[in-house]
Each structure stands twice: as C-alpha cells, then as structure tokens.
Design a protein around this motif. Structure first.
Motif, mmCIF file in Angstrom:
data_model
loop_
_atom_site.group_PDB
_atom_site.id
_atom_site.type_symbol
_atom_site.label_atom_id
_atom_site.label_comp_id
_atom_site.label_asym_id
_atom_site.label_seq_id
_atom_site.Cartn_x
_atom_site.Cartn_y
_atom_site.Cartn_z
ATOM 1 N N ILE A 47 18.522 -26.359 -19.297
ATOM 2 C CA ILE A 47 18.975 -27.097 -20.433
ATOM 3 C C ILE A 47 19.603 -26.064 -21.293
ATOM 4 C CG2 ILE A 47 18.388 -28.204 -22.426
ATOM 5 C CD1 ILE A 47 16.159 -29.629 -20.762
ATOM 6 N N ASP A 48 18.956 -24.970 -21.654
ATOM 7 C CA ASP A 48 19.598 -23.851 -22.504
ATOM 8 C C ASP A 48 20.885 -23.218 -21.926
ATOM 9 O OD1 ASP A 48 17.321 -24.266 -24.030
ATOM 10 O OD2 ASP A 48 16.207 -22.351 -23.271
ATOM 11 N N SER A 49 21.100 -23.208 -20.664
ATOM 12 C CA SER A 49 22.403 -22.594 -20.236
ATOM 13 C C SER A 49 23.565 -23.380 -20.042
ATOM 14 C CB SER A 49 22.084 -22.036 -18.701
ATOM 15 O OG SER A 49 21.891 -22.896 -17.807
ATOM 16 N N VAL A 50 23.284 -25.136 -19.870
ATOM 17 C CA VAL A 50 24.393 -26.028 -19.610
ATOM 18 C C VAL A 50 25.325 -26.341 -20.969
ATOM 19 C CG1 VAL A 50 23.471 -26.790 -17.515
ATOM 20 C CG2 VAL A 50 23.060 -27.761 -19.670
ATOM 21 N N PRO A 51 26.377 -26.645 -20.910
ATOM 22 C CA PRO A 51 27.295 -27.046 -21.971
ATOM 23 C C PRO A 51 26.684 -28.433 -22.420
ATOM 24 C CG PRO A 51 28.514 -27.284 -20.033
ATOM 25 C CD PRO A 51 27.447 -26.658 -19.765
ATOM 26 N N GLU A 52 27.263 -29.025 -23.598
ATOM 27 C CA GLU A 52 27.211 -30.480 -23.928
ATOM 28 C C GLU A 52 27.725 -31.397 -23.009
ATOM 29 O OE1 GLU A 52 25.727 -32.802 -27.258
ATOM 30 O OE2 GLU A 52 25.936 -30.858 -27.233
ATOM 31 N N GLY A 53 26.962 -32.302 -22.527
ATOM 32 C CA GLY A 53 27.499 -33.326 -21.682
ATOM 33 C C GLY A 53 26.928 -33.051 -20.204
ATOM 34 N N ALA A 54 26.446 -32.138 -20.067
ATOM 35 C CA ALA A 54 26.179 -31.724 -18.876
ATOM 36 C C ALA A 54 25.248 -32.774 -17.794
ATOM 37 C CB ALA A 54 25.387 -30.183 -18.855
ATOM 38 N N VAL A 55 25.222 -32.575 -16.602
ATOM 39 C CA VAL A 55 24.340 -33.424 -15.716
ATOM 40 C C VAL A 55 23.160 -32.764 -15.198
ATOM 41 C CG1 VAL A 55 23.999 -35.095 -13.804
ATOM 42 C CG2 VAL A 55 25.843 -35.401 -15.461
ATOM 43 N N ILE A 56 22.046 -32.411 -15.356
ATOM 44 C CA ILE A 56 21.173 -31.698 -14.951
ATOM 45 C C ILE A 56 20.417 -32.491 -13.595
ATOM 46 C CG2 ILE A 56 19.117 -30.243 -15.078
ATOM 47 C CD1 ILE A 56 19.966 -29.621 -17.922
ATOM 48 N N CYS A 57 20.520 -32.313 -12.549
ATOM 49 C CA CYS A 57 19.926 -32.863 -11.306
ATOM 50 C C CYS A 57 18.499 -32.099 -10.997
ATOM 51 C CB CYS A 57 20.747 -33.103 -10.070
ATOM 52 S SG CYS A 57 22.266 -34.129 -10.577
ATOM 53 N N LEU A 58 17.676 -32.526 -10.999
ATOM 54 C CA LEU A 58 16.210 -32.211 -10.547
ATOM 55 C C LEU A 58 15.853 -32.517 -8.992
ATOM 56 C CD1 LEU A 58 13.873 -33.032 -13.736
ATOM 57 C CD2 LEU A 58 15.491 -31.113 -13.158
ATOM 58 N N ALA A 59 15.640 -31.695 -7.975
ATOM 59 C CA ALA A 59 15.454 -32.170 -6.708
ATOM 60 C C ALA A 59 13.972 -32.759 -6.785
ATOM 61 C CB ALA A 59 15.360 -30.884 -5.912
ATOM 62 N N GLU A 60 13.485 -33.241 -5.564
ATOM 63 C CA GLU A 60 12.264 -33.905 -5.399
ATOM 64 C C GLU A 60 11.323 -32.766 -5.630
ATOM 65 O OE1 GLU A 60 9.746 -36.028 -1.690
ATOM 66 O OE2 GLU A 60 11.945 -35.727 -1.769
ATOM 67 N N GLY A 61 10.271 -33.165 -6.217
ATOM 68 C CA GLY A 61 8.964 -32.317 -6.820
ATOM 69 C C GLY A 61 8.382 -32.361 -8.032
ATOM 70 N N THR A 62 7.614 -31.527 -8.328
ATOM 71 C CA THR A 62 6.919 -31.821 -9.605
ATOM 72 C C THR A 62 7.018 -30.479 -10.561
ATOM 73 O OG1 THR A 62 5.223 -32.946 -8.711
ATOM 74 C CG2 THR A 62 4.627 -31.908 -10.623
ATOM 75 N N TRP A 63 7.219 -30.647 -11.846
ATOM 76 C CA TRP A 63 7.407 -29.516 -12.881
ATOM 77 C C TRP A 63 6.198 -29.697 -13.869
ATOM 78 C CZ3 TRP A 63 11.454 -31.390 -10.040
ATOM 79 C CH2 TRP A 63 12.243 -30.405 -9.662
ATOM 80 N N GLU A 64 5.802 -28.752 -14.271
ATOM 81 C CA GLU A 64 4.725 -28.511 -15.099
ATOM 82 C C GLU A 64 5.252 -27.723 -16.395
ATOM 83 O OE1 GLU A 64 0.849 -27.690 -13.604
ATOM 84 O OE2 GLU A 64 0.867 -29.192 -12.242
ATOM 85 N N GLU A 65 6.311 -28.279 -17.251
ATOM 86 C CA GLU A 65 6.416 -27.567 -18.289
ATOM 87 C C GLU A 65 6.897 -28.629 -19.469
ATOM 88 O OE1 GLU A 65 10.354 -25.744 -18.066
ATOM 89 O OE2 GLU A 65 10.646 -26.493 -16.222
ATOM 90 N N GLY A 66 6.694 -28.071 -20.672
ATOM 91 C CA GLY A 66 7.252 -28.653 -21.530
ATOM 92 C C GLY A 66 8.916 -28.697 -21.849
ATOM 93 N N ILE A 67 9.579 -29.723 -22.527
ATOM 94 C CA ILE A 67 11.065 -29.597 -22.544
ATOM 95 C C ILE A 67 11.636 -29.823 -23.955
ATOM 96 C CG2 ILE A 67 12.969 -30.593 -21.550
ATOM 97 C CD1 ILE A 67 11.613 -31.043 -18.822
ATOM 98 N N ASP A 68 12.388 -28.978 -24.482
ATOM 99 C CA ASP A 68 13.090 -29.432 -25.826
ATOM 100 C C ASP A 68 14.468 -29.550 -25.598
ATOM 101 O OD1 ASP A 68 10.699 -28.697 -26.970
ATOM 102 O OD2 ASP A 68 11.180 -26.940 -27.685
ATOM 103 N N ILE A 69 15.014 -30.737 -25.868
ATOM 104 C CA ILE A 69 16.508 -31.067 -25.754
ATOM 105 C C ILE A 69 16.991 -31.227 -27.078
ATOM 106 C CG2 ILE A 69 18.212 -32.804 -24.766
ATOM 107 C CD1 ILE A 69 15.995 -33.460 -22.756
ATOM 108 N N ILE A 70 17.993 -30.265 -27.298
ATOM 109 C CA ILE A 70 18.705 -30.243 -28.667
ATOM 110 C C ILE A 70 20.297 -30.240 -28.489
ATOM 111 C CG2 ILE A 70 16.870 -29.058 -29.785
ATOM 112 C CD1 ILE A 70 18.686 -26.330 -29.525
ATOM 113 N N LYS A 71 20.649 -30.859 -27.221
ATOM 114 C CA LYS A 71 22.129 -31.168 -27.136
ATOM 115 C C LYS A 71 22.164 -32.415 -26.225
ATOM 116 C CE LYS A 71 22.358 -27.130 -24.665
ATOM 117 N NZ LYS A 71 23.006 -26.078 -23.742
ATOM 118 N N GLY A 72 23.303 -33.106 -26.214
ATOM 119 C CA GLY A 72 23.582 -34.206 -25.587
ATOM 120 C C GLY A 72 23.575 -33.766 -23.910
ATOM 121 N N LEU A 73 22.813 -34.533 -23.120
ATOM 122 C CA LEU A 73 22.843 -34.209 -21.594
ATOM 123 C C LEU A 73 22.181 -35.229 -20.815
ATOM 124 C CD1 LEU A 73 19.875 -33.078 -20.723
ATOM 125 C CD2 LEU A 73 20.975 -30.934 -21.697
ATOM 126 N N THR A 74 22.356 -35.288 -19.513
ATOM 127 C CA THR A 74 21.654 -36.092 -18.747
ATOM 128 C C THR A 74 20.771 -35.088 -17.687
ATOM 129 O OG1 THR A 74 23.441 -37.569 -18.482
ATOM 130 C CG2 THR A 74 21.945 -37.827 -16.778
#
Length: 208
Positions: A47-74
C-alpha cells in the motif's frame, strides 16, 4: 428483520427496498494488478509503495496484520473463501484520501474493536466480501463518508454489523447483515449533516 436506529440532534434517514433471499455473484471488471502480494509479504508495504488508484491483488492465503489506507486504491483478494485478513487492528481508512477505496473478494475478521474503521470524507466500496468476528462492530463509519456495500455479508460481530456516527451515508445492495449483536446503529450528536442508509435487495436478520 431488525434495524437499530438512534438519532440525536441531527437527522437520520433509512430507505428500505425489496429484500432478496440470496446473494448472487457480481461480475468484477478485469483490471491489471499493479502489484501482487503473496502470503508472507506485507500488504502495508505494498500500500505504501503504490501510486494513487493502484490495484493491489492478494493471492490465496491468510494475512495477520493491521492495515492503514490513506490513498485511493483497490485491495482485491482471490475470493472471500481464499483470501483472509485476520487482524486485531483491522483496516483503518482515513479521511485524507483523494480517490475511492475498494475492498473486494476478501474475508476480514478478528478485529479487537472494529474490523473496518472508516473516518472522514471518504468514499469506500466493499464488494463480494465477508466482514465477521470482531469484538465490536463489523464496520464503524465516523464522519461524512460515502460507503457502498455490495454482495457482501456482515455476520457474527459482537457489536453492530454497521455503526454510523455524526453524518454520512451507506448503501447496502444485495447483501446480508446477520447474527451480529444488532443490525445497524445510526447516531448524529451534532446539528450538521445527516445520516442516510439505503438498503436494496438485502437482508438484515437474526441480529440479537
């Protein structure tokens, strides 16, 4: 159907449409992934590395982390049965956004407070997802946010399925809010703005 509403000095409006009996799949626009995150990699770093409007795709799996989103993205998973975000911190979406945030094809669970906290003048779309198992609300909306929930299920949260405070609007389409401590809570303590919920082809049921 149980719908909880509480109004202070401001105004609250609830619009109900026809309730549907089941959730049908919604087609997703095919967009190229800006980045693909694999299990073991950090969603927040992506999230921190991509530009505004980016699409971040998550593969199949489980993540255990909190997420802060301060830009427009998918943030798009491989499917709600395949991609799971399990975090006590949950997802925080901030008012400093320029564009909309979309959360798609995910299971979001395990929040010690809310699973998703949406703050300020923010536009958020939640699509084809499950929000469940928080110690308080499934989704908490503070301020004049514009939130659309489509083809999703909010269930088994120990607080409300959706908690709205101050102002803003939520549109719930072809979704279910069920088996939470209560369905929707709406409160406006201030004289400005209004709270509005539009419910279309959805079910609010079996909330205690």
């Amino acid at each position: 159907m149980r719908l909880m509403r509480r109004v202070g000095l401001g105004a609250a409006l609830v619009i109900l449409a026809v309730a549907a009996s089941k959730i049908e799949p919604v087609g997703l626009a095919q967009a190229d992934c800006t980045v693909i995150v694999q299990p073991g990699q950090s969603i927040q770093k992506a999230i921190d590395s991509v530009p505004e409007g980016a699409v971040i795709c998550l593969a199949e799996g489980t993540w255990e982390e909190g997420i802060d989103i301060i830009k427009g993205l998918t943030l798009r998973g491989a499917g709600l049965e395949k991609t799971k975000l399990v975090s006590k911190a949950g997802i925080y979406i901030s008012s400093s956004l320029k564009g909309a945030v979309s959360l798609e094809r995910l299971t979001i669970t395990g929040g010690s407070l809310q699973n998703i906290l949406i703050f300020g003048t923010t536009k958020v779309n939640i699509l084809d997802s499950r929000v469940s198992g928080s110690n308080e609300e499934g989704i908490r909306i503070l301020g004049p946010a514009d939130v659309t929930i489509t083809n999703s299920h909010l269930l088994e949260n120990k607080g409300y399925g959706i908690y709205m405070q101050e102002s803003g609007q939520v549109t719930i389409v072809n979704s279910r809010i069920s088996n939470n401590s209560a369905g929707i809570f709406m409160m406006n303590l201030y004289a400005f703005g209004a709270i509005k919920a539009t419910i279309i082809d959805s079910q609010i049921t079996a909330n205690r």
